[in-house]
Enzyme design. Structure first.
Site, PDB file in Angstrom:
ATOM      1  N   HIS A  45      42.225  37.819  42.478  1.00  0.00           N
ATOM      2  CA  HIS A  45      42.247  36.840  41.511  1.00  0.00           C
ATOM      3  C   HIS A  45      42.892  37.212  40.253  1.00  0.00           C
ATOM      4  O   HIS A  45      43.545  36.530  39.482  1.00  0.00           O
ATOM      5  CB  HIS A  45      40.482  36.981  41.154  1.00  0.00           C
ATOM      6  CG  HIS A  45      40.227  36.252  39.927  1.00  0.00           C
ATOM      7  ND1 HIS A  45      39.992  36.892  38.674  1.00  0.00           N
ATOM      8  CD2 HIS A  45      40.006  34.972  39.746  1.00  0.00           C
ATOM      9  CE1 HIS A  45      39.741  35.877  37.816  1.00  0.00           C
ATOM     10  NE2 HIS A  45      39.508  34.808  38.511  1.00  0.00           N
ATOM     11  N   GLU A  48      46.268  36.233  40.725  1.00  0.00           N
ATOM     12  CA  GLU A  48      46.320  34.589  40.802  1.00  0.00           C
ATOM     13  C   GLU A  48      46.717  34.285  39.179  1.00  0.00           C
ATOM     14  O   GLU A  48      47.514  33.296  38.839  1.00  0.00           O
ATOM     15  CB  GLU A  48      45.296  34.048  41.109  1.00  0.00           C
ATOM     16  CG  GLU A  48      45.020  32.284  40.782  1.00  0.00           C
ATOM     17  CD  GLU A  48      43.731  32.304  40.282  1.00  0.00           C
ATOM     18  OE1 GLU A  48      43.574  31.566  39.356  1.00  0.00           O
ATOM     19  OE2 GLU A  48      42.778  32.561  41.027  1.00  0.00           O
ATOM     20  N   HIS A  49      46.084  34.892  38.218  1.00  0.00           N
ATOM     21  CA  HIS A  49      46.149  34.679  36.964  1.00  0.00           C
ATOM     22  C   HIS A  49      47.797  35.204  36.352  1.00  0.00           C
ATOM     23  O   HIS A  49      48.341  34.246  35.744  1.00  0.00           O
ATOM     24  CB  HIS A  49      45.351  35.414  35.991  1.00  0.00           C
ATOM     25  CG  HIS A  49      43.820  35.225  36.192  1.00  0.00           C
ATOM     26  ND1 HIS A  49      43.105  34.644  34.971  1.00  0.00           N
ATOM     27  CD2 HIS A  49      42.942  34.235  36.994  1.00  0.00           C
ATOM     28  CE1 HIS A  49      42.046  34.288  35.202  1.00  0.00           C
ATOM     29  NE2 HIS A  49      41.958  33.925  36.356  1.00  0.00           N
ATOM     30  N   GLU A 125      35.824  36.394  31.560  1.00  0.00           N
ATOM     31  CA  GLU A 125      35.488  35.644  32.637  1.00  0.00           C
ATOM     32  C   GLU A 125      34.274  36.127  33.414  1.00  0.00           C
ATOM     33  O   GLU A 125      33.376  35.396  34.012  1.00  0.00           O
ATOM     34  CB  GLU A 125      36.366  35.234  33.496  1.00  0.00           C
ATOM     35  CG  GLU A 125      36.381  34.311  34.629  1.00  0.00           C
ATOM     36  CD  GLU A 125      37.560  34.087  35.357  1.00  0.00           C
ATOM     37  OE1 GLU A 125      37.366  33.479  36.694  1.00  0.00           O
ATOM     38  OE2 GLU A 125      38.578  34.586  35.534  1.00  0.00           O
TER      39      GLU A 125
END
Length: 417
Positions: A45, A48-49, A125
Site C-alpha cells: 500500500h 502504491e502511494h 490514513e
C-alpha cells in the site's frame, strides 16, 4: 475480449467498446498485502502511494496537473491479492494516460523526502480507519478470525510497520514482486487492442525475471467472541463464518444467499432488524472471497442493550436458511437483483477494465456476462440449502464487538443461546 501475452510474460487484455464515451487502462500487479511478511505489513500500500510522487521527468505536481488538464482520473488501489494503477480519460487523451501510467510505473524516483512525507500521510490514513468504528470493526474481525495470517492484517499496515520502511526496503520489494509474470495491462472502452499491445511492449517489454512465491496457503479460521471496549455511542458488531474461494463451484448460490440475508433493503436482516424491530440503522451481510479461501458475515451498528437480541435474530435467520433455503419468489427476486447489479455496474469503462483483470487473476480466462447470468439462473433452492449448510456449520461462528457495552458481559455463550 482480446488477450496478448508479451514475450516476457506481461499479459495485455482489452475490451473494445466504441459506444462508451471514456476509456480506462490499468496496470495490475498480482501483489497485495497477502504476499507480505509480518515485518513488511503495509509495504504494498505504501508503494502504491509512492508511485505518484514523482518520476525522472515529472514532479508529483506535474503528474496531477497533466491529468487534471484533460479532465481525467489517475489513481490506484491496493487489495489483499492485487494492486492496480489506472487512468480514465476521454478517448482523445488515451496517449497521455498511457504515457503517465508507464512513466510512474517504470521511472518513479522514490525520493527520500517524498517517502517521509507520505509516511505521515499513511499514518493519518491508518488513524482515520481506527476512528471510524464501522470500518475498524471489520479489521478487528479479520485479525481475530484468521489469526497470524497475512490475509488477516490491515492492507495499510500499522503505524509501527509503516514507520520502519526505508527506500531500500521498497526497492527490494519491487525487485521481488513487481515482475512481468505478475503484471497485467488491461483496457476497456473506445480503444484498439493492437495499439494497447504496442504501447505495452514499448513500455514494459524490457522487464525481466519472475516473482518469488511467498504465500504459505490459506488461513485457519478461529471461532469465538472478541470484545473491544471503546467509548462509542453505538456498538458495532461483525458476526461471520468461513466462506468460499473466488472460483468455488458454489459461488453463484453463495452470492444469492448473501443477497437474501442482508444484501439490500428487501433482505431478511434489513427487514427484521431495522424495519420491524427498529434496532439498527445500518445492517448488511457481506461475502469476501480470495484465491483459496473466504468468509461470510453480517455487520450491524446497534445499542448496547440490543446486542444480544440482534445476534439472536442473525443466528435465527442463518438457521432458517440452513433448514429451508429460500422461498421460490425470494430466490427469483435475488436472481434478478444480482443480474441487475452486475449489468448496471458494468456501464462504465473503469468497471469493465476491472472485470477483465479480476477474471484473469481468479479464473485465468474471460468469464462472459452471459456465463455469469447462466450460472445465476441455474441455481435451485437445493443449491441454496447446500451452500448454507457449508457456510453456517455448528461451532464455526465468530463474533467481534466494538463499543461501550455498558457493563454487559459477552462470551461464547451468545453464539449458542
Amino acid at each position: 475480449m482480446q488477450a496478448t501475452r508479451l514475450p516476457n510474460g506481461v499479459r495485455v487484455l482489452s475490451e473494445e467498446l466504441a459506444e462508451l464515451p471514456s476509456v480506462t487502462v490499468g496496470i495490475w500487479v498480482e501483489n497485495g498485502s497477502r504476499y507480505e511478511r509480518p515485518d513488511q505489513a503495509g509495504i504494498s500500500h505504501f508503494l502504491e502511494h509512492l508511485f505518484f510522487k514523482g518520476t525522472e521527468r515529472r514532479t508529483a505536481a506535474d503528474i496531477a496537473e497533466e491529468i487534471d488538464a484533460v479532465g481525467g482520473v489517475l489513481n490506484a488501489f491496493t487489495g489483499k491479492e492485487y494492486t492496480c494503477y489506472y487512468g480514465k480519460v476521454l478517448p482523445d487523451h488515451l496517449p497521455l494516460a498511457l504515457d503517465l501510467l508507464a512513466d510512474i510505473f517504470t521511472h518513479s524516483r522514490f525520493a527520500a523526502e517524498e517517502i517521509e512525507r507520505e509516511r505521515s500521510v499513511i499514518v493519518q490514513e491508518i488513524s482515520q480507519v481506527e476512528d471510524t468504528p464501522d470500518d475498524y470493526v471489520h479489521e478487528l474481525f479479520n485479525l481475530a478470525f484468521w489469526p497470524g495470517h497475512p490475509l488477516s492484517r490491515p492492507i495499510a499496515g500499522t503505524a509501527e510497520s509503516v514507520g520502519r520502511f526505508s527506500r531500500d526496503d521498497f526497492l527490494s520489494f519491487l525487485d521481488v514482486r513487481y515482475r512481468p509474470d505478475r503484471i497485467l495491462i488491461t483496457g476497456a472502452g473506445n480503444l484498439r487492442h493492437d495499439e494497447l499491445v504496442s504501447v505495452a511492449a514499448r513500455s514494459f517489454g524490457e522487464l525481466g525475471g519472475r516473482a518469488s512465491l511467498v504465500d504459505g496457503g490459506p488461513p485457519q479460521p478461529q471461532a469465538g467472541v472478541w470484545v473491544h471496549e471503546k467509548g462509542l455511542e453505538q456498538v458495532h458488531l461483525c458476526l461471520g463464518a468461513p466462506g468460499i474461494a473466488q472460483g468455488d463451484a458454489d459461488r453463484y448460490a453463495a452470492h444469492l444467499l448473501n443477497l437474501a440475508i442482508g444484501g439490500g433493503m428487501s433482505s431478511r436482516l434489513f427487514q427484521e432488524i431495522r424495519e420491524r424491530r427498529g434496532k439498527a440503522y445500518t445492517v448488511y451481510s457481506f461475502l469476501a472471497s480470495y484465491l483459496d479461501v473466504g468468509y461470510v458475515g453480517v455487520y450491524v451498528g446497534t445499542s448496547a442493550e440490543w446486542v444480544r437480541e440482534v445476534v439472536e435474530v442473525i443466528r435465527g435467520e442463518l438457521g432458517r436458511v440452513v433448514r429451508e433455503g429460500l422461498a421460490e419468489a425470494e430466490l427469483a427476486r435475488v436472481k434478478n437483483q444480482m443480474k441487475g447489479n452486475m449489468l448496471l455496474g458494468l456501464e462504465t469503462s473503469d468497471s469493465r477494465m476491472s472485470r477483465i483483470a479480476k477474471n484473469e487473476i481468479y479464473f485465468g480466462r474471460d468469464v462472459s456476462i452471459e456465463e455469469v447470468a447462466r450460472g445465476i439462473d441455474g441455481v435451485r433452492n437445493e443449491d441454496i440449502v447446500h451452500v448454507a449448510k457449508r457456510l453456517f456449520r455448528p461451532g464455526t461462528l465468530a463474533l467481534t464487538v466494538l463499543g461501550d457495552l455498558r457493563g454487559e458481559k459477552l462470551n461464547d455463550q451468545v453464539l449458542h443461546e
